[in-house]
Design a protein around this motif. Sequence first.
Motif, PDB file in Angstrom:
ATOM      1  N   UNK A 142      19.987 -15.183  87.866  1.00 56.19           N
ATOM      2  CA  UNK A 142      18.614 -15.411  88.342  1.00 56.19           C
ATOM      3  C   UNK A 142      18.542 -15.272  89.862  1.00 56.19           C
ATOM      4  N   UNK A 143      19.503 -15.875  90.559  1.00 57.76           N
ATOM      5  CA  UNK A 143      19.496 -15.819  92.024  1.00 57.76           C
ATOM      6  C   UNK A 143      19.643 -14.375  92.509  1.00 57.76           C
ATOM      7  N   UNK A 144      20.552 -13.625  91.899  1.00 59.59           N
ATOM      8  CA  UNK A 144      20.769 -12.230  92.301  1.00 59.59           C
ATOM      9  C   UNK A 144      19.517 -11.383  92.109  1.00 59.59           C
ATOM     10  N   UNK A 145      18.725 -11.693  91.089  1.00 59.18           N
ATOM     11  CA  UNK A 145      17.562 -10.879  90.770  1.00 59.18           C
ATOM     12  C   UNK A 145      16.254 -11.429  91.341  1.00 59.18           C
ATOM     13  N   UNK A 146      16.350 -12.465  92.154  1.00 55.59           N
ATOM     14  CA  UNK A 146      15.160 -13.052  92.785  1.00 55.59           C
ATOM     15  C   UNK A 146      15.001 -12.512  94.201  1.00 55.59           C
ATOM     16  N   UNK A 147      13.769 -12.281  94.585  1.00 55.71           N
ATOM     17  CA  UNK A 147      13.488 -11.731  95.912  1.00 55.71           C
ATOM     18  C   UNK A 147      12.852 -12.734  96.853  1.00 55.71           C
ATOM     19  N   UNK A 148      12.279 -13.796  96.299  1.00 59.39           N
ATOM     20  CA  UNK A 148      11.577 -14.765  97.143  1.00 59.39           C
ATOM     21  C   UNK A 148      11.745 -16.169  96.541  1.00 59.39           C
ATOM     22  N   UNK A 149      12.862 -16.802  96.879  1.00 59.13           N
ATOM     23  CA  UNK A 149      13.222 -18.097  96.302  1.00 59.13           C
ATOM     24  C   UNK A 149      12.689 -19.230  97.174  1.00 59.13           C
ATOM     25  N   UNK A 150      12.102 -20.237  96.540  1.00 62.67           N
ATOM     26  CA  UNK A 150      11.744 -21.471  97.235  1.00 62.67           C
ATOM     27  C   UNK A 150      12.654 -22.581  96.730  1.00 62.67           C
ATOM     28  N   UNK A 151      13.033 -23.463  97.629  1.00 60.79           N
ATOM     29  CA  UNK A 151      13.865 -24.607  97.265  1.00 60.79           C
ATOM     30  C   UNK A 151      13.070 -25.897  97.451  1.00 60.79           C
ATOM     31  N   UNK A 152      13.317 -26.848  96.552  1.00 60.72           N
ATOM     32  CA  UNK A 152      12.706 -28.168  96.647  1.00 60.72           C
ATOM     33  C   UNK A 152      13.821 -29.185  96.484  1.00 60.72           C
ATOM     34  N   UNK A 153      14.045 -30.019  97.501  1.00 61.21           N
ATOM     35  CA  UNK A 153      15.186 -30.927  97.465  1.00 61.21           C
ATOM     36  C   UNK A 153      14.766 -32.393  97.598  1.00 61.21           C
ATOM     37  N   UNK A 154      15.567 -33.249  96.941  1.00 58.56           N
ATOM     38  CA  UNK A 154      15.336 -34.686  96.982  1.00 58.56           C
ATOM     39  C   UNK A 154      16.568 -35.434  97.434  1.00 58.56           C
ATOM     40  N   UNK A 155      16.582 -36.730  97.194  1.00 59.14           N
ATOM     41  CA  UNK A 155      17.626 -37.616  97.723  1.00 59.14           C
ATOM     42  C   UNK A 155      19.031 -37.216  97.290  1.00 59.14           C
ATOM     43  N   UNK A 156      19.157 -36.587  96.110  1.00 60.71           N
ATOM     44  CA  UNK A 156      20.473 -36.240  95.595  1.00 60.71           C
ATOM     45  C   UNK A 156      21.284 -35.353  96.519  1.00 60.71           C
TER      46      UNK A 156
ATOM     47  N   UNK B 265      16.341 -33.963  92.865  1.00 52.83           N
ATOM     48  CA  UNK B 265      15.081 -34.707  92.843  1.00 52.83           C
ATOM     49  C   UNK B 265      14.734 -35.102  91.413  1.00 52.83           C
ATOM     50  N   UNK B 266      14.263 -36.326  91.249  1.00 56.38           N
ATOM     51  CA  UNK B 266      13.831 -36.795  89.934  1.00 56.38           C
ATOM     52  C   UNK B 266      12.464 -36.238  89.578  1.00 56.38           C
ATOM     53  N   UNK B 267      11.769 -35.662  90.571  1.00 56.39           N
ATOM     54  CA  UNK B 267      10.411 -35.124  90.401  1.00 56.39           C
ATOM     55  C   UNK B 267       9.453 -36.178  89.853  1.00 56.39           C
ATOM     56  N   UNK B 268       9.624 -37.400  90.342  1.00 54.44           N
ATOM     57  CA  UNK B 268       8.765 -38.507  89.927  1.00 54.44           C
ATOM     58  C   UNK B 268       7.908 -39.013  91.092  1.00 54.44           C
ATOM     59  N   UNK B 269       8.512 -39.055  92.312  1.00 55.74           N
ATOM     60  CA  UNK B 269       7.816 -39.613  93.473  1.00 55.74           C
ATOM     61  C   UNK B 269       6.600 -38.764  93.821  1.00 55.74           C
ATOM     62  N   UNK B 270       5.447 -39.404  93.885  1.00 56.38           N
ATOM     63  CA  UNK B 270       4.204 -38.729  94.231  1.00 56.38           C
ATOM     64  C   UNK B 270       3.814 -39.075  95.674  1.00 56.38           C
ATOM     65  N   UNK B 271       3.054 -38.196  96.350  1.00 58.00           N
ATOM     66  CA  UNK B 271       2.477 -36.973  95.799  1.00 58.00           C
ATOM     67  C   UNK B 271       3.389 -35.751  95.869  1.00 58.00           C
TER      68      UNK B 271
ATOM     69  N   UNK C  74      20.182 -36.367  86.469  1.00 59.89           N
ATOM     70  CA  UNK C  74      19.346 -36.977  85.438  1.00 59.89           C
ATOM     71  C   UNK C  74      18.222 -36.036  85.020  1.00 59.89           C
ATOM     72  N   UNK C  75      17.590 -36.350  83.896  1.00 61.72           N
ATOM     73  CA  UNK C  75      16.481 -35.536  83.419  1.00 61.72           C
ATOM     74  C   UNK C  75      15.255 -35.737  84.312  1.00 61.72           C
ATOM     75  N   UNK C  76      14.328 -34.778  84.263  1.00 62.71           N
ATOM     76  CA  UNK C  76      13.086 -34.862  85.034  1.00 62.71           C
ATOM     77  C   UNK C  76      11.910 -34.548  84.104  1.00 62.71           C
ATOM     78  N   UNK C  77      10.688 -34.885  84.514  1.00 60.42           N
ATOM     79  CA  UNK C  77       9.511 -34.587  83.693  1.00 60.42           C
ATOM     80  C   UNK C  77       9.245 -33.094  83.521  1.00 60.42           C
ATOM     81  N   UNK C  78       9.917 -32.264  84.336  1.00 64.38           N
ATOM     82  CA  UNK C  78       9.671 -30.824  84.295  1.00 64.38           C
ATOM     83  C   UNK C  78      10.750 -30.045  83.547  1.00 64.38           C
TER      84      UNK C  78
END
Length: 244
Positions: free
Chosen positions: A11-25, A192-198, A217-221
Amino acid sequence: MNHKIQQLDDIIRNSENIAFFTGAGISVASGIPDFRSIGGLNDEITKKGYSPEYILSSDYLESDPEGFIDFCHRYLLFADKKPNTVHQWIAELEKKHQSNGVITQNIDGLHSDAGSQNVDELHGTLNQFFCLHCQHKYTKHEVIQNHLRHCDKCGNPIRPDIVLYGEMLNQGTIFNALHKLKTADTLVVLGSSLIVQPAAGLISNFEGENLIIINKDTTPYDDDATLVINDDMVSAIDSLRKSQ
């Protein structure tokens, strides 16, 4: 090679515009504890009769600016912590023009320290401080090296450029983060747990092809993701880099 690492590599090799989202982990992997896991912190807060949220609130800063900056020095400024291999990998992909940057919930500034240029720090950064009165700015290095608690220009207390409880997220930062998500073909979520809002709710604005989640751990997504790796992210990215 583990089949999930192989899929990640493809996936990384074939992606041209990657966005990253990082949390406490990703910060924990550099030896920075989660806020509620800082040694001795909860005991001290309990003695004072404060909640963890209050100690990092605009109300506490306003009522006791001296106590607030003392707290920052004692518990938030980790002078010896450095970016890890995950921070470095993210910075490398941006340098190769394969990534449009990183959105982070963290305040430690390690993405910038690793060389990332396009960083949206949703909750601000400890890499910058400013005077509460004259707004004079200081770097984290200056604050630590000189043990600064007061502005050397006007003598008033200083504070880190982080978003405290009771303060609004920077709208320019939110706008930039949304642009990253809407234009990316791949989104990689790390630690990221993808729980903390917003902040976590921003993920729903991703419209690209591949959503990758690497978190212990698992996330809602997870059900919406192309690939989920419930493993240590440093081990996963080290394996990926060795295969490239």
